[in-house]
Design an enzyme around this catalytic site. Structure first.
Site, mmCIF file in Angstrom:
data_model
loop_
_atom_site.group_PDB
_atom_site.id
_atom_site.type_symbol
_atom_site.label_atom_id
_atom_site.label_comp_id
_atom_site.label_asym_id
_atom_site.label_seq_id
_atom_site.Cartn_x
_atom_site.Cartn_y
_atom_site.Cartn_z
ATOM 1 C CG HIS A 181 -0.097 -0.614 2.420
ATOM 2 N ND1 HIS A 181 0.245 0.867 3.562
ATOM 3 C CD2 HIS A 181 -0.092 -0.933 2.933
ATOM 4 C CE1 HIS A 181 0.819 0.735 3.974
ATOM 5 N NE2 HIS A 181 1.176 -0.952 4.243
ATOM 6 C CG ASP A 182 -0.868 4.112 1.069
ATOM 7 O OD1 ASP A 182 -1.162 5.160 1.125
ATOM 8 O OD2 ASP A 182 -0.319 3.325 1.966
ATOM 9 N N GLY A 201 5.033 -1.695 2.604
ATOM 10 C CA GLY A 201 4.239 -0.141 2.360
ATOM 11 C C GLY A 201 5.061 1.333 2.298
#
Length: 267
Positions: free
Chosen positions: A118-119, A136
């Site tokens: 994520h991200d 992440g």
């Protein structure tokens, strides 16, 4: 172009000339650009925004729910740029409220069994080789390469045109234009072969090399090295990119190799 055995949610936005093979799954909040190909058993989850002429190979999972205990179901996205190839069983998680999106640039190659968490923000023309595991909030600059079976710690930044050797544990930021190898991960010279392939002149390559002599070979700490670089070396786009990267590093950059470092190769 869409096989009848594929599942496509009626609200998904599929551009013309998209080919979707049998048993692929495309969920509701998905957009796929024209000319893209989705292989059998690939899963495109809510929040995916796939560009034009992408290839998503069998078993890949795009825009999956983040593996982050802080995630509370907020609406987030995953962007995949044009002409990007995502190979078998690679997984890409969508963003969290920290950044709201995961971004993969254009003309990238993400090889089989890799994970982009994520991200993360991946630039253009990047290569992530087989079985790279990326935590992440990792950032990769344009044209960066991470070789196979490497693991990248969260919030690490890898500069443009950098190359990380296979099997590396990437705990610190890797400055632009460099090669990183050995354990612990260390500076292994500049990525001169890659730079020449991308049209950098001998003069530019020599200037980059001189900057890194100040940082890694002259005994300065990073603050001292940057001061000398700005005082003694003429400004250039490459010099300033290196200086700004190091100055803004939050994790700290990889160190110079020591005599006790185990050499994992730097090709």
């Amino acid at each position: 172009m869409i096989h009848p055995l594929a599942y496509i949610h009626p609200d998904a936005k599929i551009a013309p000339n998209v080919e979707i093979e049998p048993f692929a799954i495309v969920h509701k909040d998905v957009e796929i650009g024209e000319g893209s190909w989705i292989g059998s058993h690939a899963v495109i989850n809510d929040g995916a925004r796939i560009g034009k002429n992408c290839k998503i190979y069998p078993g890949a999972v795009i825009s999956s729910t983040p593996q982050d205990l802080k995630f509370k179901g907020e609406y987030t996205l995953t962007y995949v740029g044009d002409n990007t190839i995502i190979r078998e069983y690679a997984t890409i998680s969508r963003g969290t409220e920290e950044h709201w999106k995961t971004e993969i640039g254009s003309d990238c190659l993400i090889m089989a069994y890799s994970h982009v968490a994520h991200d993360c923000r991946i630039g253009n023309n990047c290569i992530i080789v087989n079985n790279v595991q990326m935590a992440g909030h990792v950032h990769m600059g344009d044209w960066a390469i991470i070789a196979g079976s490497s693991s990248v710690r969260q919030f690490v930044k890898i500069g443009a045109h950098a190359m990380v050797a296979g099997g590396s544990l990437v705990r610190k930021d890797v400055p632009p234009f460099t090669k990183a190898a050995r354990e612990p991960l260390s500076y292994a010279g500049i990525n001169s072969v890659g730079l020449r392939r991308r049209g950098f002149s001998n003069e530019q390559i020599n200037e980059i090399q001189e900057v890194y002599r100040y940082i890694y070979l002259r005994g300065f700490n990073n603050t001292e090295a940057l001061e000398h670089i700005e005082l003694e070396l003429a400004p250039s786009a490459e010099r300033d990119e290196i200086v700004n990267f190091i100055r803004n590093s939050e994790r700290g950059i990889i160190k110079a190799p020591t005599s006790t470092s185990a050499d994992n190769g730097d090709d």
